[in-house]
Motif scaffolding. Sequence first.
Motif, PDB file in Angstrom:
ATOM      1  N   LYS A  97     -27.639   9.921   9.657  1.00 26.32           N
ATOM      2  CA  LYS A  97     -26.453   9.218  10.158  1.00 26.32           C
ATOM      3  C   LYS A  97     -25.345  10.196  10.534  1.00 26.32           C
ATOM      4  N   ASN A  98     -25.251  11.312   9.806  1.00 24.24           N
ATOM      5  CA  ASN A  98     -24.239  12.320  10.140  1.00 24.24           C
ATOM      6  C   ASN A  98     -24.442  12.853  11.548  1.00 24.24           C
ATOM      7  N   ILE A  99     -25.682  12.872  12.001  1.00 26.92           N
ATOM      8  CA  ILE A  99     -25.986  13.385  13.340  1.00 26.92           C
ATOM      9  C   ILE A  99     -25.577  12.370  14.409  1.00 26.92           C
ATOM     10  N   VAL A 100     -25.918  11.096  14.196  1.00 24.52           N
ATOM     11  CA  VAL A 100     -25.677  10.077  15.225  1.00 24.52           C
ATOM     12  C   VAL A 100     -24.400   9.277  15.008  1.00 24.52           C
ATOM     13  N   GLY A 101     -23.835   9.332  13.819  1.00 20.87           N
ATOM     14  CA  GLY A 101     -22.607   8.593  13.528  1.00 20.87           C
ATOM     15  C   GLY A 101     -22.899   7.166  13.080  1.00 20.87           C
ATOM     16  N   GLY A 102     -21.883   6.490  12.563  1.00 16.95           N
ATOM     17  CA  GLY A 102     -22.017   5.103  12.118  1.00 16.95           C
ATOM     18  C   GLY A 102     -21.930   4.978  10.614  1.00 16.95           C
ATOM     19  N   GLU A 103     -21.996   3.726  10.184  1.00 20.01           N
ATOM     20  CA  GLU A 103     -21.912   3.436   8.751  1.00 20.01           C
ATOM     21  C   GLU A 103     -23.187   3.883   8.048  1.00 20.01           C
ATOM     22  N   ILE A 104     -23.008   4.464   6.884  1.00 19.88           N
ATOM     23  CA  ILE A 104     -24.140   4.853   6.047  1.00 19.88           C
ATOM     24  C   ILE A 104     -24.320   3.736   5.023  1.00 19.88           C
ATOM     25  N   LYS A 105     -25.142   2.754   5.380  1.00 16.48           N
ATOM     26  CA  LYS A 105     -25.272   1.537   4.589  1.00 16.48           C
ATOM     27  C   LYS A 105     -25.764   1.799   3.174  1.00 16.48           C
ATOM     28  N   ALA A 106     -26.612   2.790   2.989  1.00 18.86           N
ATOM     29  CA  ALA A 106     -27.106   3.092   1.640  1.00 18.86           C
ATOM     30  C   ALA A 106     -25.952   3.517   0.731  1.00 18.86           C
ATOM     31  N   TYR A 107     -25.005   4.271   1.243  1.00 18.05           N
ATOM     32  CA  TYR A 107     -23.847   4.691   0.444  1.00 18.05           C
ATOM     33  C   TYR A 107     -22.902   3.524   0.204  1.00 18.05           C
ATOM     34  N   THR A 108     -22.748   2.677   1.213  1.00 20.26           N
ATOM     35  CA  THR A 108     -21.916   1.482   1.046  1.00 20.26           C
ATOM     36  C   THR A 108     -22.495   0.603  -0.058  1.00 20.26           C
ATOM     37  N   GLU A 109     -23.806   0.434  -0.048  1.00 23.78           N
ATOM     38  CA  GLU A 109     -24.476  -0.348  -1.097  1.00 23.78           C
ATOM     39  C   GLU A 109     -24.296   0.313  -2.459  1.00 23.78           C
ATOM     40  N   LEU A 110     -24.418   1.630  -2.518  1.00 25.12           N
ATOM     41  CA  LEU A 110     -24.237   2.365  -3.767  1.00 25.12           C
ATOM     42  C   LEU A 110     -22.846   2.106  -4.347  1.00 25.12           C
ATOM     43  N   LEU A 111     -21.825   2.199  -3.513  1.00 22.74           N
ATOM     44  CA  LEU A 111     -20.453   1.987  -3.990  1.00 22.74           C
ATOM     45  C   LEU A 111     -20.216   0.532  -4.373  1.00 22.74           C
ATOM     46  N   SER A 112     -20.811  -0.395  -3.643  1.00 26.92           N
ATOM     47  CA  SER A 112     -20.683  -1.808  -3.976  1.00 26.92           C
ATOM     48  C   SER A 112     -21.323  -2.108  -5.330  1.00 26.92           C
ATOM     49  N   GLU A 113     -22.509  -1.566  -5.555  1.00 24.99           N
ATOM     50  CA  GLU A 113     -23.172  -1.733  -6.846  1.00 24.99           C
ATOM     51  C   GLU A 113     -22.347  -1.102  -7.965  1.00 24.99           C
ATOM     52  N   ALA A 114     -21.810   0.069  -7.726  1.00 25.95           N
ATOM     53  CA  ALA A 114     -20.993   0.757  -8.736  1.00 25.95           C
ATOM     54  C   ALA A 114     -19.744  -0.060  -9.057  1.00 25.95           C
ATOM     55  N   ARG A 115     -19.128  -0.639  -8.037  1.00 19.96           N
ATOM     56  CA  ARG A 115     -17.948  -1.475  -8.246  1.00 19.96           C
ATOM     57  C   ARG A 115     -18.288  -2.670  -9.131  1.00 19.96           C
ATOM     58  N   ASP A 116     -19.423  -3.334  -8.852  1.00 12.35           N
ATOM     59  CA  ASP A 116     -19.831  -4.491  -9.645  1.00 12.35           C
ATOM     60  C   ASP A 116     -20.098  -4.103 -11.101  1.00 12.35           C
ATOM     61  N   ILE A 117     -20.736  -2.965 -11.312  1.00 13.55           N
ATOM     62  CA  ILE A 117     -20.995  -2.487 -12.675  1.00 13.55           C
ATOM     63  C   ILE A 117     -19.681  -2.198 -13.392  1.00 13.55           C
ATOM     64  N   ALA A 118     -18.741  -1.555 -12.691  1.00 15.09           N
ATOM     65  CA  ALA A 118     -17.445  -1.229 -13.305  1.00 15.09           C
ATOM     66  C   ALA A 118     -16.702  -2.496 -13.721  1.00 15.09           C
ATOM     67  N   VAL A 119     -16.735  -3.544 -12.890  1.00 15.23           N
ATOM     68  CA  VAL A 119     -16.050  -4.798 -13.241  1.00 15.23           C
ATOM     69  C   VAL A 119     -16.760  -5.481 -14.406  1.00 15.23           C
ATOM     70  N   ASP A 120     -18.097  -5.456 -14.433  1.00 17.29           N
ATOM     71  CA  ASP A 120     -18.819  -6.028 -15.571  1.00 17.29           C
ATOM     72  C   ASP A 120     -18.423  -5.322 -16.861  1.00 17.29           C
ATOM     73  N   ARG A 121     -18.300  -4.013 -16.815  1.00 19.79           N
ATOM     74  CA  ARG A 121     -17.897  -3.248 -18.009  1.00 19.79           C
ATOM     75  C   ARG A 121     -16.442  -3.521 -18.379  1.00 19.79           C
ATOM     76  N   LEU A 122     -15.593  -3.715 -17.398  1.00 15.15           N
ATOM     77  CA  LEU A 122     -14.202  -4.095 -17.642  1.00 15.15           C
ATOM     78  C   LEU A 122     -14.172  -5.428 -18.387  1.00 15.15           C
ATOM     79  N   ARG A 123     -14.965  -6.387 -17.923  1.00 14.73           N
ATOM     80  CA  ARG A 123     -15.025  -7.699 -18.583  1.00 14.73           C
ATOM     81  C   ARG A 123     -15.548  -7.568 -20.021  1.00 14.73           C
ATOM     82  N   GLU A 124     -16.569  -6.745 -20.227  1.00 18.03           N
ATOM     83  CA  GLU A 124     -17.099  -6.531 -21.579  1.00 18.03           C
ATOM     84  C   GLU A 124     -16.044  -5.923 -22.488  1.00 18.03           C
ATOM     85  N   ASN A 125     -15.289  -4.965 -21.973  1.00 15.16           N
ATOM     86  CA  ASN A 125     -14.221  -4.325 -22.733  1.00 15.16           C
ATOM     87  C   ASN A 125     -13.144  -5.348 -23.093  1.00 15.16           C
ATOM     88  N   ALA A 126     -12.780  -6.198 -22.112  1.00 12.61           N
ATOM     89  CA  ALA A 126     -11.756  -7.221 -22.354  1.00 12.61           C
ATOM     90  C   ALA A 126     -12.232  -8.232 -23.396  1.00 12.61           C
TER      91      ALA A 126
END
Length: 109
Positions: free
Chosen positions: A45-74
């Motif tokens: 993707k760095n060669i042709v440009g555009g969204e790197i969907k695998a990284y977007t998915e990685l960050l989305s999954e990480a965000r969901d895990i972080a919120v689940d852990r926030l809820r567990e902590n609360a």
Amino acid sequence: MSDSKKILVVTTERIPGQEYEVIGEVFGLTTQSKNVVRNIGAGLKNIVGGEIKAYTELLSEARDIAVDRLRENATAMGADAVVMMRYDSDSISQDMETVAAYGTAVKFK
């Protein structure tokens, strides 16, 4: 539904119609690594440009895990909700991303 899933998480300072007392700061953290397949796709993707969907998915999954852990902590703190929730993310290295979800744990009166 687990008890932690019942925790209301909002980005606002106030919850309309609710009175509450502040318990304290609450957070959820995760660090995720990118795998080889994702890295190869990202390199192409760095060669042709555009969204790197695998990284977007990685960050989305990480965000969901972080919120689940926030809820567990609360939940462990006896909270009913989290107000003023925010995210922070950073690259630890070329292959690792960390995401933090944080806010203020509150107990309804």
